[in-house]
Design an enzyme around this catalytic site. Structure first.
Site, PDB file in Angstrom:
ATOM      1  N   GLU A 114       1.304   4.231   7.427  1.00 38.45           N
ATOM      2  CA  GLU A 114       0.260   3.752   6.521  1.00 38.45           C
ATOM      3  C   GLU A 114      -0.323   4.929   5.726  1.00 38.45           C
ATOM      4  O   GLU A 114      -0.089   6.091   6.065  1.00 38.45           O
ATOM      5  CB  GLU A 114      -0.852   3.082   7.346  1.00 38.45           C
ATOM      6  CG  GLU A 114      -0.377   1.892   8.191  1.00 38.45           C
ATOM      7  CD  GLU A 114      -0.053   0.648   7.367  1.00 38.45           C
ATOM      8  OE1 GLU A 114       0.336   0.750   6.188  1.00 38.45           O
ATOM      9  OE2 GLU A 114      -0.185  -0.457   7.930  1.00 38.45           O
ATOM     10  N   HIS A 130       3.343   1.947   2.096  1.00 36.20           N
ATOM     11  CA  HIS A 130       3.858   2.418   3.390  1.00 36.20           C
ATOM     12  C   HIS A 130       5.377   2.306   3.455  1.00 36.20           C
ATOM     13  O   HIS A 130       5.995   1.478   2.792  1.00 36.20           O
ATOM     14  CB  HIS A 130       3.174   1.712   4.575  1.00 36.20           C
ATOM     15  CG  HIS A 130       3.558   0.295   4.821  1.00 36.20           C
ATOM     16  ND1 HIS A 130       2.788  -0.572   5.577  1.00 36.20           N
ATOM     17  CD2 HIS A 130       4.630  -0.453   4.441  1.00 36.20           C
ATOM     18  CE1 HIS A 130       3.380  -1.741   5.647  1.00 36.20           C
ATOM     19  NE2 HIS A 130       4.485  -1.703   4.968  1.00 36.20           N
ATOM     20  N   ASN A 159       0.815  -1.220   0.000  1.00 30.45           N
ATOM     21  CA  ASN A 159       0.000   0.000   0.000  1.00 30.45           C
ATOM     22  C   ASN A 159       0.847   1.268   0.000  1.00 30.45           C
ATOM     23  O   ASN A 159       0.340   2.356   0.252  1.00 30.45           O
ATOM     24  CB  ASN A 159      -0.942  -0.003   1.221  1.00 30.45           C
ATOM     25  CG  ASN A 159      -0.176  -0.015   2.541  1.00 30.45           C
ATOM     26  OD1 ASN A 159       1.055   0.035   2.551  1.00 30.45           O
ATOM     27  ND2 ASN A 159      -0.896  -0.071   3.651  1.00 30.45           N
TER      28      ASN A 159
HETATM   29  P1  PGA Z   1       8.328  -6.892   2.677  1.00 27.06           P
HETATM   30  O1  PGA Z   1       7.722  -5.682   3.495  1.00 27.06           O
HETATM   31  O2  PGA Z   1       9.786  -6.607   2.468  1.00 27.06           O
HETATM   32  O3  PGA Z   1       8.100  -8.081   3.547  1.00 27.06           O
HETATM   33  O4  PGA Z   1       7.587  -6.947   1.380  1.00 27.06           O
HETATM   34  C1  PGA Z   1       8.036  -4.373   3.136  1.00 27.06           C
HETATM   35  C2  PGA Z   1       7.272  -3.407   4.013  1.00 27.06           C
HETATM   36  O5  PGA Z   1       6.130  -3.692   4.380  1.00 27.06           O
HETATM   37  O6  PGA Z   1       7.835  -2.347   4.310  1.00 27.06           O
END
Ligand code: PGA
Length: 266
Positions: A146, A141, A139
């Site tokens: 968020e 973030h 998303n």
């Molecule tokens: P991920 O998470 O490396 O497990 O894809 C990235 C994040 O949510 O910042």
């Protein structure tokens, strides 16, 4: 923004490891901002290899992690403290007391607020972050900032979005308490770093990557705030870069940058 597109996720990790080692070599007391998640695991593996082969020492390095779940103990299997100990800290020569992950075990709002303020103060006392490593959520973030997080936000309590809770569900056992709150550095905290390096790999990240680099500055894509940073490097594999409209241009810029580096301005 410097956008670097590399053939594979492995190349992304090697590139990021070079950047980390460069900062450590350049500074007497380097301060790293670190991230959890699946993306930086390959980076940490590579840093451990380089430490073991004596190419780098973390003896004088201080680190600050982006975030921690609220309401679980440091020793919990899924805490970000446990993640960092397991994937990096326990395998290198960093001094344990120089590693910082937000203290978020308390369920008391006042205690957590104080912890967030103390975290900001510790970063200041360390002289600020030289290089902040980031991943990006589906998303958009960064840390646990968020969508709709303020670009001026500082370390604080943040409610996780439904999509983040779902994305992280895989790490918790059936029926186990899964935190819906986190203590996270703010976007303002991240933007204060001297340099940021965001890593993204895989097709699933392509939409978020496009919004971050080519979309408008928008709180709906927190990572788009990096457009405001004068030293932001985004390092991508081909899949994560696959939706970028100006992909060829970024590759062309990289070629030119290399030529300039070699003293060639033609
Ligand atoms: P991920 O998470 O490396 O497990 O894809 C990235 C994040 O949510 O910042």
């Amino acid at each position: 923004m410097q956008v670097i597109i590399l053939p594979s996720a492995r190349d992304v990790a090697l590139y990021a490891a070079d950047c980390v080692v460069d900062v450590i070599d350049a500074r007497t007391n380097p301060v790293l901002g670190l991230a959890t998640g699946s993306t930086p695991i390959a980076l940490y593996k590579e840093l451990v290899v380089r430490y073991q082969s004596k190419q780098v020492s973390f003896r004088h390095t201080t680190s600050f992690n982006l975030d921690e779940y609220i309401g679980i103990a440091d020793s919990h299997e899924q805490s970000y403290r446990t993640f960092m100990n397991r994937h990096l800290f326990d395998a290198i020569d960093i001094i344990a007391t120089n590693t910082h992950v937000p203290l978020a075990e308390s369920q008391d709002a006042g205690t957590l607020k104080k912890s967030a303020q103390d975290y900001e103060a510790s970063i200041q006392q360390a002289g600020g972050i030289d290089l902040q490593i980031l991943g990006i959520g589906l998303n958009g973030h960064i840390g646990f900032n968020e969508p709709t997080s303020s670009f001026a936000s500082r370390t604080r309590i943040k409610t996780l979005s439904e999509s983040t809770v779902i994305a992280n569900k895989r790490f918790f056992k059936d029926g186990e308490f899964q935190p819906h709150l986190a203590l996270t550095m703010g976007i303002g905290t991240i933007l204060d770093s001297n340099a940021v390096l965001l890593m993204a790999t895989g097709k699933a990240k392509a939409e978020a990557v496009k919004a971050m680099i080519e979309g408008p500055l928008s709180a709906m894509c927190p990572a788009s705030a990096l457009q405001l940073h004068e030293a932001a490097t985004i390092v991508l594999d081909e899949e994560a870069a696959s939706l970028l409209a100006l992909k060829e241009y970024y590759q062309w810029c990289e070629q030119k940058r290399q030529q300039l580096h070699e003293g060639n301005v033609s």
